[in-house]
Design a protein around this motif. Structure first.
Motif, short mmCIF file in Angstrom:
data_model
loop_
_atom_site.label_atom_id
_atom_site.label_comp_id
_atom_site.label_asym_id
_atom_site.label_seq_id
_atom_site.Cartn_x
_atom_site.Cartn_y
_atom_site.Cartn_z
N HIS A 67 0.81 -1.22 0.00
CA HIS A 67 0.00 0.00 0.00
C HIS A 67 0.84 1.27 0.00
O HIS A 67 0.33 2.35 -0.22
CB HIS A 67 -0.95 -0.01 1.20
N GLY A 117 0.31 6.14 1.07
CA GLY A 117 -1.05 5.63 1.11
C GLY A 117 -1.47 5.25 2.52
O GLY A 117 -2.60 5.50 2.93
N ARG A 144 -2.19 8.43 4.54
CA ARG A 144 -3.50 9.00 4.22
C ARG A 144 -4.61 8.17 4.85
O ARG A 144 -5.59 8.71 5.35
CB ARG A 144 -3.69 9.08 2.71
N ARG A 145 -4.46 6.86 4.79
CA ARG A 145 -5.53 5.99 5.26
C ARG A 145 -5.65 6.02 6.79
O ARG A 145 -6.75 6.06 7.33
CB ARG A 145 -5.29 4.56 4.80
#
Length: 212
Positions: A4, A8, A11-12
């Motif tokens: 990921h 990423g 952000r998640r």
């Protein structure tokens, strides 16, 4: 950095990303491996919407716990901890009897609010065990994190922060315009209680709770 990617994952997971790095003493790669594993394990989970009657029952129980806080803060936080576990289970997350698994799944789908569950579970655990025993994995350290038993202010702030996850799990943001903004205001409640949270009894913010 895993399938990921670091950006990423940041952000998640938002604040949970930084907490993971801190748990691994600054080892970013180890933290990202942990978060990657959580996404692989729980990313496909689909939350079940609550029926209106279910939502009303959960809300009534939380309101009762907050009212109980004024006279019995320790019992109130135990009830709130249990209630969060039940609501999460009703939404389709792992059973509350598997706290670590449930917390991990919640961190994937509710990363901005999940720390409230972690905090109130730590406080409730101290209430149950009577000491500051250390939990493993994502649970962190019981109590206040420094070995001392939680005081009324620790319990009050844990209840306020846990309420943000409770509202998110109940799906208020999906049903009532403007509720998300109210939730964000509640998350920023000042320590002196100058900003009132949703449905909080007067004594809850005026520090009239007893230690009993």
């Amino acid at each position: 950095r895993g399938p990921h990617g670091g950006h990423g994952l940041k952000r998640r997971f938002g604040p949970e990303y930084d907490r993971a790095v801190a748990r691994h003493d600054g080892d970013v790669k180890a933290a990202e491996r942990e978060l990657d594993t959580l996404v692989e394990r729980h990313g496909g989970l689909r939350e079940r919407p609550l029926e209106p009657a279910e939502r009303e029952r959960f809300e009534a129980r939380w309101t009762a716990a907050q009212e109980r806080f004024v006279d019995s803060p320790r019992e109130a936080v135990v009830e709130a901890d249990q209630l969060l576990a039940e609501v999460a289970g009703a939404r389709g997350f792992p059973d509350g009897g598997q706290y670590e698994e449930q917390l991990g799944a919640l961190s994937v789908h509710h990363p901005n609010q999940v720390h409230g569950y972690r905090r109130i579970h730590r406080v409730a655990r101290v209430r149950a065990t009577g000491d500051g025993t250390r939990d493993t994995g994502t649970a962190g350290v019981s109590g206040t994190g420094d070995g001392r038993a939680p005081g009324t202010e620790d319990m009050r702030s844990a209840m306020v922060e846990a309420r943000a996850l409770f509202d998110d799990l109940l799906g208020h943001a999906d049903h009532e315009p403007g509720r998300r903004h109210a939730q964000e205001r509640r998350q920023s409640v000042s320590q002196d209680g100058s900003r009132s949270g949703h449905h909080l009894p007067r004594g809850f913010h005026r520090h009239q709770a007893k230690e009993g």
